[in-house]
Design a protein around this motif. Structure first.
Motif, PDB file in Angstrom:
ATOM      1  N   GLY A 193       0.813  -1.208   0.000  1.00 17.80           N
ATOM      2  CA  GLY A 193       0.000   0.000   0.000  1.00 17.80           C
ATOM      3  C   GLY A 193       0.847   1.258   0.000  1.00 17.80           C
ATOM      4  O   GLY A 193       2.050   1.244   0.278  1.00 17.80           O
ATOM      5  N   LEU A 194       0.190   2.381  -0.288  1.00 16.78           N
ATOM      6  CA  LEU A 194       0.867   3.677  -0.304  1.00 16.78           C
ATOM      7  C   LEU A 194       0.806   4.375   1.049  1.00 16.78           C
ATOM      8  O   LEU A 194       1.624   5.243   1.337  1.00 16.78           O
ATOM      9  N   PHE A 195      -0.183   4.020   1.861  1.00 17.45           N
ATOM     10  CA  PHE A 195      -0.322   4.678   3.160  1.00 17.45           C
ATOM     11  C   PHE A 195       0.959   4.564   3.992  1.00 17.45           C
ATOM     12  O   PHE A 195       1.473   5.580   4.486  1.00 17.45           O
ATOM     13  N   PRO A 196       1.521   3.360   4.175  1.00 21.56           N
ATOM     14  CA  PRO A 196       2.757   3.271   4.964  1.00 21.56           C
ATOM     15  C   PRO A 196       3.933   3.978   4.309  1.00 21.56           C
ATOM     16  O   PRO A 196       4.852   4.423   5.005  1.00 21.56           O
ATOM     17  N   THR A 197       3.912   4.106   2.979  1.00 19.04           N
ATOM     18  CA  THR A 197       5.001   4.831   2.297  1.00 19.04           C
ATOM     19  C   THR A 197       5.002   6.301   2.704  1.00 19.04           C
ATOM     20  O   THR A 197       6.051   6.871   3.045  1.00 19.04           O
ATOM     21  N   TYR A 198       3.826   6.926   2.674  1.00 21.29           N
ATOM     22  CA  TYR A 198       3.748   8.333   3.075  1.00 21.29           C
ATOM     23  C   TYR A 198       3.906   8.495   4.582  1.00 21.29           C
ATOM     24  O   TYR A 198       4.409   9.523   5.055  1.00 21.29           O
ATOM     25  N   ARG A 199       3.501   7.503   5.348  1.00 23.40           N
ATOM     26  CA  ARG A 199       3.748   7.555   6.782  1.00 23.40           C
ATOM     27  C   ARG A 199       5.247   7.570   7.068  1.00 23.40           C
ATOM     28  O   ARG A 199       5.741   8.360   7.869  1.00 23.40           O
ATOM     29  N   GLU A 200       5.979   6.714   6.383  1.00 19.47           N
ATOM     30  CA  GLU A 200       7.437   6.660   6.573  1.00 19.47           C
ATOM     31  C   GLU A 200       8.098   7.966   6.146  1.00 19.47           C
ATOM     32  O   GLU A 200       9.012   8.470   6.806  1.00 19.47           O
ATOM     33  N   GLU A 201       7.609   8.546   5.033  1.00 19.24           N
ATOM     34  CA  GLU A 201       8.172   9.809   4.566  1.00 19.24           C
ATOM     35  C   GLU A 201       7.902  10.930   5.567  1.00 19.24           C
ATOM     36  O   GLU A 201       8.763  11.773   5.828  1.00 19.24           O
ATOM     37  N   PHE A 202       6.707  10.939   6.125  1.00 19.13           N
ATOM     38  CA  PHE A 202       6.386  11.955   7.127  1.00 19.13           C
ATOM     39  C   PHE A 202       7.327  11.845   8.323  1.00 19.13           C
ATOM     40  O   PHE A 202       7.868  12.851   8.813  1.00 19.13           O
ATOM     41  N   GLU A 203       7.507  10.620   8.815  1.00 22.46           N
ATOM     42  CA  GLU A 203       8.363  10.435   9.989  1.00 22.46           C
ATOM     43  C   GLU A 203       9.795  10.869   9.703  1.00 22.46           C
ATOM     44  O   GLU A 203      10.476  11.437  10.573  1.00 22.46           O
ATOM     45  N   SER A 204      10.251  10.624   8.477  1.00 25.85           N
ATOM     46  CA  SER A 204      11.617  11.017   8.119  1.00 25.85           C
ATOM     47  C   SER A 204      11.786  12.528   8.154  1.00 25.85           C
ATOM     48  O   SER A 204      12.771  13.056   8.696  1.00 25.85           O
ATOM     49  N   VAL A 205      10.814  13.251   7.566  1.00 27.45           N
ATOM     50  CA  VAL A 205      10.898  14.715   7.574  1.00 27.45           C
ATOM     51  C   VAL A 205      10.713  15.251   8.982  1.00 27.45           C
ATOM     52  O   VAL A 205      11.352  16.236   9.379  1.00 27.45           O
ATOM     53  N   TRP A 206       9.851  14.620   9.772  1.00 25.72           N
ATOM     54  CA  TRP A 206       9.616  15.082  11.139  1.00 25.72           C
ATOM     55  C   TRP A 206      10.891  15.032  11.965  1.00 25.72           C
ATOM     56  O   TRP A 206      11.165  15.923  12.781  1.00 25.72           O
ATOM     57  N   GLU A 207      11.681  13.979  11.770  1.00 24.50           N
ATOM     58  CA  GLU A 207      12.927  13.846  12.535  1.00 24.50           C
ATOM     59  C   GLU A 207      13.902  14.984  12.229  1.00 24.50           C
ATOM     60  O   GLU A 207      14.688  15.390  13.102  1.00 24.50           O
ATOM     61  N   ASP A 208      13.881  15.499  11.004  1.00 18.45           N
ATOM     62  CA  ASP A 208      14.805  16.560  10.618  1.00 18.45           C
ATOM     63  C   ASP A 208      14.224  17.974  10.752  1.00 18.45           C
ATOM     64  O   ASP A 208      14.842  18.941  10.357  1.00 18.45           O
ATOM     65  N   SER A 209      13.005  18.074  11.289  1.00 12.16           N
ATOM     66  CA  SER A 209      12.347  19.378  11.386  1.00 12.16           C
ATOM     67  C   SER A 209      12.631  20.044  12.726  1.00 12.16           C
ATOM     68  O   SER A 209      13.228  19.449  13.625  1.00 12.16           O
ATOM     69  N   ARG A 210      12.170  21.297  12.857  1.00 12.93           N
ATOM     70  CA  ARG A 210      12.389  22.066  14.076  1.00 12.93           C
ATOM     71  C   ARG A 210      11.033  22.444  14.683  1.00 12.93           C
ATOM     72  O   ARG A 210      10.120  22.829  13.964  1.00 12.93           O
ATOM     73  N   PRO A 211      10.916  22.390  16.000  1.00 15.02           N
ATOM     74  CA  PRO A 211       9.645  22.744  16.627  1.00 15.02           C
ATOM     75  C   PRO A 211       9.399  24.253  16.584  1.00 15.02           C
ATOM     76  O   PRO A 211      10.340  25.057  16.557  1.00 15.02           O
ATOM     77  N   VAL A 212       8.144  24.623  16.580  1.00 17.76           N
ATOM     78  CA  VAL A 212       7.745  26.030  16.651  1.00 17.76           C
ATOM     79  C   VAL A 212       7.336  26.317  18.082  1.00 17.76           C
ATOM     80  O   VAL A 212       6.466  25.639  18.640  1.00 17.76           O
ATOM     81  N   SER A 213       7.943  27.308  18.670  1.00 18.76           N
ATOM     82  CA  SER A 213       7.685  27.607  20.093  1.00 18.76           C
ATOM     83  C   SER A 213       6.312  28.228  20.261  1.00 18.76           C
ATOM     84  O   SER A 213       5.724  28.750  19.303  1.00 18.76           O
TER      85      SER A 213
END
Length: 423
Positions: A403-423
């Protein structure tokens, strides 16, 4: 598909159902001067009456026929499911009553009684013919009950309603749903044109009837996009893609924001400005959703990044226009987070990478839905094609292998790890 009924390309206008007054002819469809009931062999004024002239179908005619067949096929699947479920219900309730006294083969005849003697004997005869000709491929179908039609099963249920009453509350609801299905059944069995309105009515009636006959298995209405009969049969051909829309406007007609986000227990979204959520789901509603236990993670494109400037140039926007829009959306969700009793369940991050897609991954208690769009160079988010994916809920993703759902889930998690929180 068009909303009106579709007919096969007509033959001669003298057939039953043809127009009463054909162009250039007299009343009843015959040419002028030809007595009523007579067949004229003279060529028409247009000179195009020749044997086999109407055997040639153009693209429009074939398109109409395919649409007609698709609708009839979809309706047949629903009718088949209802008939099989009703047959199982009738057998489960009436067999223990009649079989001990009348035997394995004759209990259906006894249950039909004098009022149903004609149609039950017809079913017995059809069964015998099927036996002789080798049509009974499954031994489980070698019984009279399997040869009863939907109206006959209904008649058995109505005749013996006191036996069914302990299991089903509303006899009237069942009968009304079966009345609605009888129109569709008549059309499909005779291969006539089925309008989209009648098809949708049949699907609603079937879903309601299956829910009532389900014995408390749960309400399909509890899911935002219940699995329909066609998806259940052919879904594997398209992995977990359950619908495709040419733009977001058409998506929201079928799947409004309230239906998409309203029952979420986990909501992850990634994109440039997340307009589908921010502009179509009120902040007050988002607060209530989070307070009810939903876990929210939002990933915006950093409005100060060079990627925003490149996107503005692609879309032909004025300098700073897109970045201000993203900033406003981030300020809005920050205000939402500030109004929460537990802000830890509502995370806002920004990323600096080139945006490749926007995705809303929504998971409930037992099912999940994802809305995904790719970014096109000259099209804004409202204009880009949309994929709707069905994923698993908290119990695990459906079709996880392909399926494609887990593919986009994995992509989201990858970008989330490299992102910065907004205070």
């Amino acid at each position: 598909m068009s909303s009106g009924g579709l007919e096969l390309p007509p033959g001669d206008s003298g057939h039953e159902g043809g127009p009463a007054d054909a162009a250039g002819g007299a009343a009843g469809g015959g040419p002028a001067g030809v007595p009523a009931g007579a067949v004229s062999l003279a060529p028409s004024a247009a000179g195009d009456v020749r044997t086999g002239a109407e055997l040639d179908w153009g693209a429009d005619a074939w398109s109409e026929v395919r649409t007609r067949a698709q609708r009839a096929g979809r309706a047949y699947i629903w009718l088949n499911l209802v008939e099989q479920r009703l047959r199982a219900v009738v057998g489960a309730v009436l067999r223990p009553i009649y079989q001990p006294a009348h035997g394995q083969d004759d209990w259906v005849v006894a249950a039909a009684g004098p009022a149903g003697q004609e149609w039950v004997q017809r079913a017995v005869a059809v069964r015998e013919v099927s036996r002789r000709k080798g049509y009974l491929l499954d031994p489980a179908d070698d019984n009279v009950l399997s040869f009863l039609t939907l109206p006959q099963l209904r008649e058995l249920m109505v005749q013996h309603w006191p036996c069914f009453e302990p299991y089903f509350d509303d006899r009237r609801e069942i009968e009304l749903a079966l009345d609605e299905l009888e129109v569709t059944r008549n059309v499909v069995s005779r291969n006539r044109a089925l309008s989209r309105a009648v098809l949708e009515q049949a699907e609603r009636a079937s879903a309601r009837l299956l829910e009532v006959l389900g014995g408390g298995a749960g309400s399909p209405a509890a899911d935002r996009l219940p699995i329909d009969a066609v998806e259940d049969l052919v879904g594997d051909r398209y992995a977990d893609v359950i619908s495709v829309h040419p733009d977001r406007v058409r998506l929201q007609r079928q799947l409004p924001a309230e239906d998409l986000f309203g029952g979420a227990r986990r909501l992850d979204a990634i994109g440039i400005g997340l307009n589908l959520l921010v502009q179509n789901f009120s902040g007050r509603r988002l607060v209530r959703l989070t307070e009810a236990g939903c876990r929210v993670r939002l990933l915006f494109l950093n409005p100060a990044s060079s990627a925003v400037k490149r996107r503005e140039r692609e879309l032909g926007l004025r300098k700073g226009e897109l970045s201000r829009s993203v900033e406003m959306n981030i300020l809005h969700v920050r205000r939402v987070r500030a109004g929460l009793k537990d802000p830890s369940r509502f995370d806002i991050h920004v990323f600096d990478e080139t945006p490749r897609f926007t995705a809303y991954l929504v998971e409930g208690e037992s099912s999940g839905i994802a809305v995904v769009q790719s970014y096109l160079r000259r099209a804004r988010g409202m204009e880009a094609p949309v994929l709707v994916l069905r994923g698993g809920g908290r119990g695990g993703a459906k079709d996880a292998d392909h399926g494609l759902f887990p593919t986009y889930r994995e992509e989201f998690e990858s970008v989330w790890e490299d992102s910065r929180p907004v205070s």
